[in-house]
Design an enzyme around this catalytic site. Sequence first.
Site, PDB file in Angstrom:
ATOM      1  N   ASP A  11     -49.334   2.407  74.192  1.00 56.65           N
ATOM      2  CA  ASP A  11     -49.464   3.796  74.608  1.00 56.65           C
ATOM      3  C   ASP A  11     -50.514   4.096  75.675  1.00 56.65           C
ATOM      4  O   ASP A  11     -51.295   3.250  76.076  1.00 56.65           O
ATOM      5  CB  ASP A  11     -49.671   4.675  73.375  1.00 56.65           C
ATOM      6  CG  ASP A  11     -48.679   5.825  73.370  1.00 56.65           C
ATOM      7  OD1 ASP A  11     -47.892   5.930  74.313  1.00 56.65           O
ATOM      8  OD2 ASP A  11     -48.699   6.630  72.421  1.00 56.65           O
ATOM      9  N   ASP A  36     -48.970 -20.790 110.726  1.00 54.36           N
ATOM     10  CA  ASP A  36     -48.502 -19.424 110.966  1.00 54.36           C
ATOM     11  C   ASP A  36     -49.733 -18.503 110.964  1.00 54.36           C
ATOM     12  O   ASP A  36     -50.789 -18.863 110.423  1.00 54.36           O
ATOM     13  CB  ASP A  36     -47.515 -19.056 109.835  1.00 54.36           C
ATOM     14  CG  ASP A  36     -47.232 -17.583 109.799  1.00 54.36           C
ATOM     15  OD1 ASP A  36     -46.848 -17.046 110.846  1.00 54.36           O
ATOM     16  OD2 ASP A  36     -47.399 -16.961 108.724  1.00 54.36           O
ATOM     17  N   GLU A  75     -33.783   9.448  62.864  1.00 52.73           N
ATOM     18  CA  GLU A  75     -33.908   9.339  61.400  1.00 52.73           C
ATOM     19  C   GLU A  75     -32.862  10.216  60.710  1.00 52.73           C
ATOM     20  O   GLU A  75     -32.257   9.822  59.707  1.00 52.73           O
ATOM     21  CB  GLU A  75     -35.317   9.778  60.958  1.00 52.73           C
ATOM     22  CG  GLU A  75     -36.406   8.804  61.377  1.00 52.73           C
ATOM     23  CD  GLU A  75     -37.809   9.369  61.202  1.00 52.73           C
ATOM     24  OE1 GLU A  75     -37.951  10.521  60.713  1.00 52.73           O
ATOM     25  OE2 GLU A  75     -38.769   8.666  61.558  1.00 52.73           O
ATOM     26  N   GLY A  85     -46.595  10.091  63.124  1.00 51.49           N
ATOM     27  CA  GLY A  85     -46.275   9.974  64.558  1.00 51.49           C
ATOM     28  C   GLY A  85     -45.304   8.835  64.784  1.00 51.49           C
ATOM     29  O   GLY A  85     -45.193   7.913  63.963  1.00 51.49           O
ATOM     30  N   ARG A 123     -44.554  17.078  64.666  1.00 45.78           N
ATOM     31  CA  ARG A 123     -45.978  17.383  64.743  1.00 45.78           C
ATOM     32  C   ARG A 123     -46.091  18.704  65.481  1.00 45.78           C
ATOM     33  O   ARG A 123     -45.259  19.021  66.335  1.00 45.78           O
ATOM     34  CB  ARG A 123     -46.721  16.311  65.560  1.00 45.78           C
ATOM     35  CG  ARG A 123     -47.006  15.026  64.843  1.00 45.78           C
ATOM     36  CD  ARG A 123     -47.813  14.065  65.731  1.00 45.78           C
ATOM     37  NE  ARG A 123     -47.181  13.838  67.020  1.00 45.78           N
ATOM     38  CZ  ARG A 123     -47.624  14.340  68.163  1.00 45.78           C
ATOM     39  NH1 ARG A 123     -48.717  15.097  68.191  1.00 45.78           N
ATOM     40  NH2 ARG A 123     -47.005  14.083  69.300  1.00 45.78           N
ATOM     41  N   TYR A 127     -60.420  10.658  73.764  1.00 43.90           N
ATOM     42  CA  TYR A 127     -59.227  11.078  73.025  1.00 43.90           C
ATOM     43  C   TYR A 127     -58.921  12.571  73.238  1.00 43.90           C
ATOM     44  O   TYR A 127     -57.864  12.925  73.760  1.00 43.90           O
ATOM     45  CB  TYR A 127     -59.407  10.740  71.546  1.00 43.90           C
ATOM     46  CG  TYR A 127     -58.261  11.207  70.663  1.00 43.90           C
ATOM     47  CD1 TYR A 127     -57.011  10.619  70.768  1.00 43.90           C
ATOM     48  CD2 TYR A 127     -58.434  12.229  69.730  1.00 43.90           C
ATOM     49  CE1 TYR A 127     -55.945  11.042  69.976  1.00 43.90           C
ATOM     50  CE2 TYR A 127     -57.383  12.654  68.921  1.00 43.90           C
ATOM     51  CZ  TYR A 127     -56.144  12.064  69.054  1.00 43.90           C
ATOM     52  OH  TYR A 127     -55.100  12.493  68.272  1.00 43.90           O
TER      53      TYR A 127
HETATM   54  P1  ADP Z   1     -44.152  11.909  67.857  1.00 45.20           P
HETATM   55  O1  ADP Z   1     -44.397  10.468  67.974  1.00 45.20           O
HETATM   56  O2  ADP Z   1     -44.419  12.657  69.115  1.00 45.20           O
HETATM   57  O3  ADP Z   1     -44.861  12.551  66.734  1.00 45.20           O
HETATM   58  P2  ADP Z   1     -41.389  11.300  66.928  1.00 45.20           P
HETATM   59  O4  ADP Z   1     -40.281  12.228  66.600  1.00 45.20           O
HETATM   60  O5  ADP Z   1     -41.014  10.160  67.767  1.00 45.20           O
HETATM   61  O6  ADP Z   1     -42.578  12.164  67.575  1.00 45.20           O
HETATM   62  O7  ADP Z   1     -41.956  10.688  65.597  1.00 45.20           O
HETATM   63  C1  ADP Z   1     -42.438  11.464  64.570  1.00 45.20           C
HETATM   64  C2  ADP Z   1     -42.537  10.631  63.323  1.00 45.20           C
HETATM   65  O8  ADP Z   1     -43.371  11.318  62.430  1.00 45.20           O
HETATM   66  C3  ADP Z   1     -41.219  10.428  62.652  1.00 45.20           C
HETATM   67  O9  ADP Z   1     -41.171   9.197  62.005  1.00 45.20           O
HETATM   68  C4  ADP Z   1     -41.169  11.586  61.646  1.00 45.20           C
HETATM   69  O10 ADP Z   1     -40.452  11.272  60.484  1.00 45.20           O
HETATM   70  C5  ADP Z   1     -42.613  11.775  61.303  1.00 45.20           C
HETATM   71  N1  ADP Z   1     -42.933  13.193  61.062  1.00 45.20           N
HETATM   72  C6  ADP Z   1     -42.912  14.191  61.949  1.00 45.20           C
HETATM   73  N2  ADP Z   1     -43.246  15.349  61.375  1.00 45.20           N
HETATM   74  C7  ADP Z   1     -43.477  15.074  60.094  1.00 45.20           C
HETATM   75  C8  ADP Z   1     -43.884  15.855  58.977  1.00 45.20           C
HETATM   76  N3  ADP Z   1     -44.107  17.162  59.059  1.00 45.20           N
HETATM   77  N4  ADP Z   1     -44.053  15.224  57.815  1.00 45.20           N
HETATM   78  C9  ADP Z   1     -43.843  13.884  57.727  1.00 45.20           C
HETATM   79  N5  ADP Z   1     -43.458  13.117  58.719  1.00 45.20           N
HETATM   80  C10 ADP Z   1     -43.275  13.692  59.896  1.00 45.20           C
HETATM   81  O1  F6P Z   2     -46.164   9.020  70.562  1.00 48.27           O
HETATM   82  C1  F6P Z   2     -47.277   9.380  71.217  1.00 48.27           C
HETATM   83  C2  F6P Z   2     -48.464   9.593  70.299  1.00 48.27           C
HETATM   84  O2  F6P Z   2     -49.630   9.776  70.985  1.00 48.27           O
HETATM   85  C3  F6P Z   2     -48.598   8.394  69.418  1.00 48.27           C
HETATM   86  O3  F6P Z   2     -49.642   7.584  69.797  1.00 48.27           O
HETATM   87  C4  F6P Z   2     -48.642   8.977  68.071  1.00 48.27           C
HETATM   88  O4  F6P Z   2     -47.564   8.483  67.376  1.00 48.27           O
HETATM   89  C5  F6P Z   2     -48.349  10.444  68.171  1.00 48.27           C
HETATM   90  O5  F6P Z   2     -48.252  10.728  69.510  1.00 48.27           O
HETATM   91  C6  F6P Z   2     -49.364  11.247  67.420  1.00 48.27           C
HETATM   92  O6  F6P Z   2     -50.499  11.514  68.170  1.00 48.27           O
HETATM   93  P1  F6P Z   2     -51.991  11.312  67.682  1.00 48.27           P
HETATM   94  O7  F6P Z   2     -52.195   9.873  67.415  1.00 48.27           O
HETATM   95  O8  F6P Z   2     -52.801  11.811  68.827  1.00 48.27           O
HETATM   96  O9  F6P Z   2     -52.171  12.131  66.454  1.00 48.27           O
END
Ligand code: ADP
Ligand code: F6P
Length: 757
Positions: free
Chosen positions: A164, A523, A405, A49, A298, A110
Site C-alpha cells: 500500500d 561509439d 463478499e 479493511g 468503513r 499516517y
Molecule cells: P476498504 O479496504 O477501503 O475498507 P473493502 O471493501 O475492500 O474496503 O474492504 C473492507 C473489508 O472490511 C471487507 O472485508 C469487509 O467485510 C470489512 N468491513 C467493512 N465494513 C465492515 C463493518 N462495518 N464491520 C465488519 N467488517 C467490515
Molecule cells: O485499502 C486501503 C487501506 O488504507 C488499507 O490499508 C486498509 O485496509 C484500509 O484502507 C483501512 O484503512 P486504515 O488502515 O487507515 O484504517
Amino acid sequence: MEPTDAPALSDDALARALPAPRRLVVVSNRLPFVARPAGRGWAFERTVGGLVTGIESFVRSGKGPPEVVWVGWPGRAVPASRAASLRSEARARHGLVPVLLPSEVAEGYYDGLCNRALWPLLHSEPTAVHLEEPWWDAYRTANEAFRDAVLGELRDGDLVWVHDFHLMTLPALLREVRPDVALAWFLHVPFPAYEILRVLPDAWTRALLEGVLGADVVGLHTHDYARHFLRAVRRVLGADAAAGRLDVAGRPVRVDAFPLGVDFARHDEAAQRPEVVAERARLQAAFGDARVVLSVDRLDPTKGILQRLAAYERLLERRPDLHGRVVLALVGVPSREDVDAYRRLRARVEETVGRVNGRFGRFGWVPVHAQMRAVGPDELAALYLVADVALVTPLRDGMNLVAKEFLATRHDGEGVLVLSDTAGAARELGEALLVNPYHPAGVADALERALGTAPEARRAASEPMRERLRRYDAARWGSEQVEAVAAVRQEGRRLEARFATTADLSAIVARSSAARRRVLLLDYDGTLVPLVESPRAAAPDAALRGLLRGLAAVPDTTVVVVSGRDATTLSTWLGDLPVELVAEHGAQRRPVGGAWTDLASRDTAWHASVRPVLDVFADRLPGALVEAKTFGLAWHHRAADPELGPLRARELVETLEGLRLPPHLRVARGRDLVEVRPAAVTKAAALPALDDPTGTFLLAVGDDATDEDLFAALPPQGLAIRVGTADSRAALHVRDVGDVRRLLARLVAAGAAEGVP
Ligand code: ADP
Ligand code: F6P
C-alpha cells in the site's frame, strides 16, 4: 532506465527453475490487530479493511510460503517502558512484528501524508489534498523505521511483500541495503491519472515512484491503474516499459494487474455455519417482510455514503408504495477518527440517517437501520444472506471487497448487486447493475430495478460473477504475485549473466596488454557520454577527453570514435585529440589531425523534399528539433513530451514511407529520433584494414542498433561490448557509461604500467 527488449521466458518455466521462498514477510502499515494496553499486558482487537482481509485470506489458503511473519504499525503510540512486552506478546500470540513510531512521526506520516494527502490524491479528489513539508519528512522517517524493522527480521530465502501507499519508498530503501532481496509491492487503492498525480510536488512523486520500483513486482488491482502507473513512470522518470517490464538500472521490474479476490469457499459455505443460521434468523425477525438493501463500509468519504443515502431518499420520495416494505441496513465502521474529514463524515451520516427516518418513518417501520460499528464475520455473513440488494456505491475504490463478499456468500445466486462503475471491482463484475455514484437519481433507478428483478434474472446475472470470483480468489491473487517475483528474479539473473564480470574485464585488459596492436572503436552518445535531452548538451567533459588522450597515448593503439554525429560537431568536440573520427554512422572519416573524407556519395538533393516534412513535425511538437547533417537528416524528440514524442515519431515514419523516397535512402528510428540517410552507410565502414589481424586487439563498444552493424562486421578475433541489456550480437554487456569509462581507464593504466608493448 531502458525498456527490456530481451524476450521474456514464460513465467511458468522460469518459476519452476527457482526454489520457492521459505517465508513470507508481509509488511503493511496496518497489522491485523490494533494493540490496546490491558492491565499489565495487551489486548489485540481486529482491524477492519480490505488489506487485512485480503492478506489473511491468502495466508489462510496455504498457497503461499509455509511460514509467515507480519511487520506493521500497532496503530498507536507505545511508551518505551511497554515496548518490550508488546513485542513479545505480538510475536508469540500472532506472529506480528510491531514497528513502533513516536507519536509525532505517526501523526505526520499516517494522519498527515497518508490520510490527508495520498489517500484523497490516489482517489482522484485533488481538492481534498493537503501538502505539508513536515508530513513528507515524517513519511520518510516512518518508511526508514519500517526498513530497519524488516532488516532486523530478514533471512535468506524470504520473500518480502510490502503493501500500500503508506510504504511507497520502502522497496528502494530495502533494495539499497539488500540488493538481492525478493520483493513485491502491492497497491490496495486506485492509481490515478497523471493529471491528478501532478498535484504532488515533483520531488515527492519522483521519490515515491523510484521507491516503488525497488520491488521486483509492482502489483495493482486493475489494468487501468497499471497503465496509469506506467504512464507516470514514463513522464516522471522517463522510463518506458515493454510488455509491462521496466529495466531499472539493468534490473527487470514487472508492473501488472493482480485483482484482489475473496476467500470464495469460506463465504460460499457461510450459510451452513450454525452461528450464521442463528444470526440470520434473528435478523429476519427484526426486518420482518421488508426487502433489505444493505450498505457496509468503513466510514470513509470515498465510500459515497452520503450520496448513497441521498439516492435511497430519492427512492422513498418516488415510491410511496415501498414505504413499510423496504429497509436500508447501514453498517459503517468508524475509521481514521483523528482526521477531521472522517469525524465530520460520521456526524453527517448520523444526522442524515436521523433526518430520513424522521421524514419517512412511522411506528412499526424504520426506513434506515444504522449501526456505526464493526460487525463480526457471522453477523456480516447473515446480513449478506438476508439482503435482497447490496448497494455498493463508493465514489472511487481501489477494488471493494464488500461487493465480492456479498456475491460469494449468496450461494443461491439471488443477491442483486448495485455497484459503482468507479470501483475497481466493476472491471470484473460487469453483470452487476453498474451506476454513477454521484448521481442520486441514477442510483435510485438502479435500486428500483434491483428490487424488481425476478429470481431467474438475479441468478443469471450472479452466476458468471460468482464463477469469476471462484476462479480468481484471494489465494490466486497472492500466489500469482509470489510466482511473478520468482519469474522476474530468474529473468534478472539471465540478464545479469550478460554483464561482464570482474574476471571478464581483467581478461580483456590482459588481452589488450598482450597484443602487439590495439584498435578501439568507440561509439559516442550513450557509450562515452550519457544520453541527454538536447543533442548539443553532450559535449565531452574533461575526464572523457583525458581518457581518450590516455588511450591514444598507449603505444600502438588506434582510437576511433564512431558516431552518428556530423563531422562539424565531432571536429569541434574531439578534433584536437589524437583520435580518429567517423561521422554520420560511417559516411565520413577523419584520420588523426587530418581532413575529412567521404565514404559515401554526397547526394543531398533529397533534403529539399524531406526537410520540410521534418520541419512540420518539429513545429507541431514543442521540444522536437531537426538536425541537418552533411549526408542525413535527423528529427530529435528527446526533449519533447515523453508520450507525444514516440507517437509523432511513428507518424513521421509512416509519412516518410508514404513519400516513396529514392531506394538508396533509409528511414530509421533511433533512440528518441527518426533519421533519413543513405542506406549503404553503416558504422561497419569504421572498421580499418588490419595489417596484423592476429596480433591486434580489436574492441568495439556501442549502445544501440547502429552499433550492431559494426559488431556484425568484426572479424572473429574482435570483441564487441554492448551498453545495457538489450539483445545484441556483442559477447559481453556492461551496465552504463560509467562501466565503459572504468574499463577504458583500466586499459590506459595497464598500457602505462606495463609500458605496452
Ligand atoms: P476498504 O479496504 O477501503 O475498507 P473493502 O471493501 O475492500 O474496503 O474492504 C473492507 C473489508 O472490511 C471487507 O472485508 C469487509 O467485510 C470489512 N468491513 C467493512 N465494513 C465492515 C463493518 N462495518 N464491520 C465488519 N467488517 C467490515
Ligand atoms: O485499502 C486501503 C487501506 O488504507 C488499507 O490499508 C486498509 O485496509 C484500509 O484502507 C483501512 O484503512 P486504515 O488502515 O487507515 O484504517
